[in-house]
Design a protein around this motif. Structure first.
Motif, PDB file in Angstrom:
ATOM      1  N   VAL A 112     -16.806  16.361  22.920  1.00 31.56           N
ATOM      2  CA  VAL A 112     -16.488  16.442  21.493  1.00 31.56           C
ATOM      3  C   VAL A 112     -15.239  15.608  21.236  1.00 31.56           C
ATOM      4  CG1 VAL A 112     -15.120  18.570  21.809  1.00 31.56           C
ATOM      5  CG2 VAL A 112     -16.039  17.991  19.548  1.00 31.56           C
ATOM      6  N   PRO A 113     -15.252  14.756  20.216  1.00 31.72           N
ATOM      7  CA  PRO A 113     -14.052  13.977  19.893  1.00 31.72           C
ATOM      8  C   PRO A 113     -12.925  14.876  19.383  1.00 31.72           C
ATOM      9  CG  PRO A 113     -16.020  12.970  18.947  1.00 31.72           C
ATOM     10  CD  PRO A 113     -16.408  14.340  19.408  1.00 31.72           C
ATOM     11  N   LEU A 114     -11.695  14.542  19.781  1.00 32.65           N
ATOM     12  CA  LEU A 114     -10.512  15.215  19.232  1.00 32.65           C
ATOM     13  C   LEU A 114      -9.939  14.392  18.087  1.00 32.65           C
ATOM     14  CD1 LEU A 114      -8.596  16.240  22.496  1.00 32.65           C
ATOM     15  CD2 LEU A 114     -10.322  17.526  21.266  1.00 32.65           C
ATOM     16  N   THR A 115      -9.725  13.119  18.381  1.00 30.39           N
ATOM     17  CA  THR A 115      -9.228  12.165  17.395  1.00 30.39           C
ATOM     18  C   THR A 115     -10.132  10.934  17.468  1.00 30.39           C
ATOM     19  OG1 THR A 115      -7.751  11.082  18.979  1.00 30.39           O
ATOM     20  CG2 THR A 115      -6.868  12.983  17.792  1.00 30.39           C
ATOM     21  N   ASN A 161      -0.201  22.907  10.554  1.00 29.92           N
ATOM     22  CA  ASN A 161       0.444  21.931  11.430  1.00 29.92           C
ATOM     23  C   ASN A 161      -0.579  21.169  12.257  1.00 29.92           C
ATOM     24  OD1 ASN A 161       2.450  23.655  10.504  1.00 29.92           O
ATOM     25  ND2 ASN A 161       3.661  23.524  12.357  1.00 29.92           N
ATOM     26  N   LEU A 162      -1.712  21.809  12.535  1.00 27.65           N
ATOM     27  CA  LEU A 162      -2.747  21.211  13.376  1.00 27.65           C
ATOM     28  C   LEU A 162      -3.943  20.707  12.574  1.00 27.65           C
ATOM     29  CD1 LEU A 162      -2.590  23.887  16.201  1.00 27.65           C
ATOM     30  CD2 LEU A 162      -1.900  21.500  16.430  1.00 27.65           C
ATOM     31  N   THR A 163      -4.313  21.425  11.516  1.00 25.25           N
ATOM     32  CA  THR A 163      -5.476  20.991  10.728  1.00 25.25           C
ATOM     33  C   THR A 163      -5.221  19.657  10.035  1.00 25.25           C
ATOM     34  OG1 THR A 163      -4.731  22.322   8.834  1.00 25.25           O
ATOM     35  CG2 THR A 163      -6.341  23.329  10.331  1.00 25.25           C
ATOM     36  N   SER A 164      -3.965  19.309   9.845  1.00 22.11           N
ATOM     37  CA  SER A 164      -3.648  18.022   9.225  1.00 22.11           C
ATOM     38  C   SER A 164      -3.859  16.860  10.194  1.00 22.11           C
ATOM     39  CB  SER A 164      -2.195  18.025   8.734  1.00 22.11           C
ATOM     40  OG  SER A 164      -1.294  18.204   9.819  1.00 22.11           O
ATOM     41  N   ILE A 165      -3.997  17.161  11.481  1.00 22.21           N
ATOM     42  CA  ILE A 165      -4.139  16.131  12.508  1.00 22.21           C
ATOM     43  C   ILE A 165      -5.559  16.043  13.042  1.00 22.21           C
ATOM     44  CG2 ILE A 165      -3.337  15.364  14.788  1.00 22.21           C
ATOM     45  CD1 ILE A 165      -0.753  16.933  14.250  1.00 22.21           C
ATOM     46  N   TYR A 166      -6.209  17.201  13.223  1.00 22.68           N
ATOM     47  CA  TYR A 166      -7.501  17.247  13.904  1.00 22.68           C
ATOM     48  C   TYR A 166      -8.628  17.555  12.918  1.00 22.68           C
ATOM     49  CZ  TYR A 166      -4.590  17.392  18.062  1.00 22.68           C
ATOM     50  OH  TYR A 166      -3.671  17.095  19.038  1.00 22.68           O
ATOM     51  N   PRO A 167      -9.631  16.680  12.820  1.00 20.71           N
ATOM     52  CA  PRO A 167     -10.743  16.892  11.886  1.00 20.71           C
ATOM     53  C   PRO A 167     -11.692  17.979  12.369  1.00 20.71           C
ATOM     54  CG  PRO A 167     -11.110  14.901  13.158  1.00 20.71           C
ATOM     55  CD  PRO A 167      -9.737  15.388  13.517  1.00 20.71           C
ATOM     56  N   PRO A 168     -12.463  18.585  11.470  1.00 19.64           N
ATOM     57  CA  PRO A 168     -13.391  19.656  11.856  1.00 19.64           C
ATOM     58  C   PRO A 168     -14.688  19.120  12.447  1.00 19.64           C
ATOM     59  CG  PRO A 168     -13.515  19.287   9.506  1.00 19.64           C
ATOM     60  CD  PRO A 168     -12.423  18.391  10.010  1.00 19.64           C
ATOM     61  N   SER A 169     -15.357  19.987  13.201  1.00 21.64           N
ATOM     62  CA  SER A 169     -16.699  19.696  13.712  1.00 21.64           C
ATOM     63  C   SER A 169     -17.624  20.799  13.208  1.00 21.64           C
ATOM     64  CB  SER A 169     -16.695  19.681  15.247  1.00 21.64           C
ATOM     65  OG  SER A 169     -17.995  19.534  15.750  1.00 21.64           O
ATOM     66  N   HIS A 170     -18.681  20.409  12.503  1.00 20.50           N
ATOM     67  CA  HIS A 170     -19.556  21.407  11.888  1.00 20.50           C
ATOM     68  C   HIS A 170     -20.759  21.756  12.747  1.00 20.50           C
ATOM     69  CE1 HIS A 170     -17.240  21.257   8.218  1.00 20.50           C
ATOM     70  NE2 HIS A 170     -17.307  19.935   8.242  1.00 20.50           N
ATOM     71  N   GLY A 171     -20.940  21.064  13.858  1.00 23.29           N
ATOM     72  CA  GLY A 171     -22.092  21.350  14.718  1.00 23.29           C
ATOM     73  C   GLY A 171     -22.331  20.212  15.679  1.00 23.29           C
ATOM     74  N   GLY A 172     -23.579  20.038  16.059  1.00 18.05           N
ATOM     75  CA  GLY A 172     -23.910  18.970  16.999  1.00 18.05           C
ATOM     76  C   GLY A 172     -25.320  19.125  17.514  1.00 18.05           C
ATOM     77  N   SER A 173     -25.554  18.633  18.715  1.00 19.76           N
ATOM     78  CA  SER A 173     -26.902  18.665  19.278  1.00 19.76           C
ATOM     79  C   SER A 173     -26.867  19.122  20.723  1.00 19.76           C
ATOM     80  CB  SER A 173     -27.541  17.269  19.199  1.00 19.76           C
ATOM     81  OG  SER A 173     -26.793  16.342  19.974  1.00 19.76           O
ATOM     82  N   VAL A 174     -28.002  19.677  21.168  1.00 17.69           N
ATOM     83  CA  VAL A 174     -28.198  20.080  22.556  1.00 17.69           C
ATOM     84  C   VAL A 174     -29.468  19.396  23.043  1.00 17.69           C
ATOM     85  CG1 VAL A 174     -28.536  21.974  24.174  1.00 17.69           C
ATOM     86  CG2 VAL A 174     -27.133  22.323  22.128  1.00 17.69           C
ATOM     87  N   THR A 175     -29.350  18.606  24.107  1.00 17.92           N
ATOM     88  CA  THR A 175     -30.470  17.827  24.628  1.00 17.92           C
ATOM     89  C   THR A 175     -30.882  18.340  25.993  1.00 17.92           C
ATOM     90  OG1 THR A 175     -29.695  15.857  23.451  1.00 17.92           O
ATOM     91  CG2 THR A 175     -31.275  15.523  25.244  1.00 17.92           C
ATOM     92  N   SER A 176     -32.179  18.579  26.168  1.00 18.70           N
ATOM     93  CA  SER A 176     -32.716  18.948  27.473  1.00 18.70           C
ATOM     94  C   SER A 176     -32.877  17.695  28.312  1.00 18.70           C
ATOM     95  CB  SER A 176     -34.065  19.655  27.322  1.00 18.70           C
ATOM     96  OG  SER A 176     -34.691  19.800  28.584  1.00 18.70           O
ATOM     97  N   VAL A 177     -32.224  17.668  29.465  1.00 16.98           N
ATOM     98  CA  VAL A 177     -32.317  16.501  30.337  1.00 16.98           C
ATOM     99  C   VAL A 177     -33.733  16.354  30.898  1.00 16.98           C
ATOM    100  CG1 VAL A 177     -31.446  15.453  32.473  1.00 16.98           C
ATOM    101  CG2 VAL A 177     -29.875  16.619  30.916  1.00 16.98           C
ATOM    102  N   ALA A 178     -34.401  17.483  31.121  1.00 17.69           N
ATOM    103  CA  ALA A 178     -35.734  17.460  31.727  1.00 17.69           C
ATOM    104  C   ALA A 178     -36.789  16.917  30.776  1.00 17.69           C
ATOM    105  CB  ALA A 178     -36.107  18.862  32.186  1.00 17.69           C
ATOM    106  N   SER A 220     -11.365  20.879  17.604  1.00 13.73           N
ATOM    107  CA  SER A 220     -10.874  20.760  18.971  1.00 13.73           C
ATOM    108  C   SER A 220      -9.528  20.048  18.940  1.00 13.73           C
ATOM    109  CB  SER A 220     -11.867  19.973  19.831  1.00 13.73           C
ATOM    110  OG  SER A 220     -13.099  20.678  19.929  1.00 13.73           O
ATOM    111  N   VAL A 221      -8.570  20.570  19.692  1.00 14.69           N
ATOM    112  CA  VAL A 221      -7.205  20.045  19.653  1.00 14.69           C
ATOM    113  C   VAL A 221      -6.698  19.826  21.079  1.00 14.69           C
ATOM    114  CG1 VAL A 221      -6.816  21.342  17.522  1.00 14.69           C
ATOM    115  CG2 VAL A 221      -5.995  22.274  19.695  1.00 14.69           C
ATOM    116  N   HIS A 222      -5.694  18.985  21.220  1.00 15.29           N
ATOM    117  CA  HIS A 222      -5.011  18.850  22.501  1.00 15.29           C
ATOM    118  C   HIS A 222      -4.307  20.173  22.802  1.00 15.29           C
ATOM    119  CE1 HIS A 222      -5.309  14.569  21.259  1.00 15.29           C
ATOM    120  NE2 HIS A 222      -5.456  14.345  22.562  1.00 15.29           N
ATOM    121  N   ARG A 223      -4.499  20.686  24.001  1.00 14.83           N
ATOM    122  CA  ARG A 223      -3.896  21.964  24.361  1.00 14.83           C
ATOM    123  C   ARG A 223      -2.366  21.900  24.260  1.00 14.83           C
ATOM    124  NH1 ARG A 223      -5.573  26.633  27.345  1.00 14.83           N
ATOM    125  NH2 ARG A 223      -7.654  25.749  27.391  1.00 14.83           N
TER     126      ARG A 223
END
Length: 418
Positions: A214-217, A64-81, A103-106
């Motif tokens: 992270v984008p939801l939609t 019911n939810l996977t048909s609406i919300y796409p998957p996220s396989h990872g991403g990045s972490v950036t040091s501000v300093a 990630s889905v709408h609660r």
């Protein structure tokens, strides 16, 4: 007014609704008491890891939810300093299937669970005032719930899914959650014209804070910032305009424009700021989590900080495992018996203690490592030890499989609880 129900769940959040659905799947009807006047959606969104999707699959609602919300396989972490960037992956062990992070709408999650429940299952505007028990019958006590509006609810089986400050957990004697020394702002940014972002998580770490989105939609983006904060009188502002101003002018002022745009475009109705609480893991290991036919699930059992994104995920695991333990107790007898339910709750607690305590510990340490600071030692711990060595192991823990629910051919007669 007096109500009698054989099984009562307090709280219609993720844990409460999922537990009610799990019990329905094994043929048990439950009444869910919710203090709010409708489904609560505090938090705007939630990231669900593979362990959560396995639980939702067991409950029969994952698609019911996977048909609406796409998957996220990872991403990045950036040091501000330093500007240094690391890539992170959410991929787990290859032998555990192809469940993904989404990630889905609660509110969408809550509505998906609620829609599968029979009409009348949830009783809204039902705020619990006190609990008492009639233990004159040692093997089959009755628990009496006194509601704020004067209603009295009597039950044989009581499951507390009433959140971090659970009244049921207090009644069981569990220690109160403690403040982590951190707070979090979370909200939902809306881009009516579309945001054009890749569907991946972007995080920024700095001296005493961690921010990300992270984008939801293709139009909605879930964003937040966690930061060190001394708790003054246990209070945080609830005014969304003041929260937004604090983010833009203070907390996130040194972050990239793309992040600041998230805060500016935030739907203020979704914007929250709250202290982060957790229960000491040894209290989960050694504390009283069930007594007779009373137990707790979700945040009522294992409140934790959000760095691993596992609070709601473990609540879904709890629901399936609790439903399975109770369902298995019915395979031998076609009626709900207090002694069998008591034994089922003890099996549930035994299965959940160490898993929950481990995730509480992992989440707290994750937050500590990421918010340690900008000095060379702090960066070494965060970048080389946490992200370099430990992050992949913590990701593996999110691929846990809670299993399936037993197949019950027909509903159980709740009137036959002995």
């Amino acid at each position: 007014m007096e109500i009698y129900e054989e099984v009562v769940i307090v709280g219609a959040g993720i844990a409460g609704l999922a537990t009610a659905l799990a019990l329905k799947k094994v043929g048990v009807r439950a009444l869910v008491l919710e203090r709010s006047h409708d489904l609560r959606a505090a938090g705007a969104a939630i990231t669900l890891f593979p362990n959560a999707w396995r639980a939702l699959d067991a409950l029969g609602v994952a698609t019911n939810l996977t048909s609406i919300y796409p998957p996220s396989h990872g991403g990045s972490v950036t040091s501000v300093a330093t500007g240094a960037q690391q890539q992170v992956s959410f991929s787990g062990p290859l032998d555990r299937g192809s469940m993904e992070v989404r990630s889905v709408h609660r509110k969408a999650l809550l509505e998906t669970l609620a829609e599968e429940l029979p009409p009348g299952t949830i009783r809204f505007s039902s705020k619990l005032a006190s609990i008492s028990s009639n233990e004159t019958l040692k093997d089959s006590p009755t628990y009496v719930l006194h509601m704020d509006d004067g209603t009295v609810v009597k039950t044989k089986v009581l499951i507390g899914c009433d959140g971090v400050h659970s009244a049921i957990a207090r009644w069981l004697g569990l220690s109160a959650p403690v403040y982590s020394g951190r707070a979090a702002v979370r909200g939902l940014a809306v881009f009516p014209e579309g945001h054009g972002l890749n569907h991946e998580t972007q995080q920024y770490v700095g001296d005493g804070f961690r921010a990300g989105f992270v984008p939801l939609t293709n139009k909605d983006v879930y964003w937040g910032i966690t930061y060190k904060k001394s708790l003054i009188n246990g209070e945080e502002t609830r005014d969304p305009e003041l929260i937004q101003k604090d983010v833009l002018e203070n907390l996130a002022k040194n972050l990239p424009e793309i992040y600041l745009d998230m805060a500016r475009r935030c739907d203020l109705d979704t914007l929250t700021c709250a202290p982060l609480m957790f229960r000491y893991p040894w209290d989960v290991i050694f504390g009283t989590i069930s007594k007779g036919t009373v137990t707790v699930a979700g945040d009522a059992m294992h409140p934790m900080t959000p760095e691993l994104g596992q609070g709601g995920c473990l609540a879904l695991e709890d629901a399936v495992i609790l439903g399975r333990c109770i369902g298995n107790s019915l395979l031998e007898s076609r009626k709900i018996e207090s002694k069998r339910v008591k034994d089922a709750l003890e099996r549930y607690v035994k299965e959940r203690r160490w898993r929950a305590a481990g995730m509480i510990t992992g989440a707290y340490f994750s937050g500590w490592a990421q918010l340690a600071g900008s000095g060379w030692l702090s960066r070494f711990i965060r970048d080389k030890i946490f992200y370099g060595l430990l992050f992949s192991k913590l990701v593996d823990a999110t691929h846990y499989d809670c299993g399936k629910l037993p197949s019950i051919s027909s509903p159980i007669d709740n009137n036959k609880l002995d």
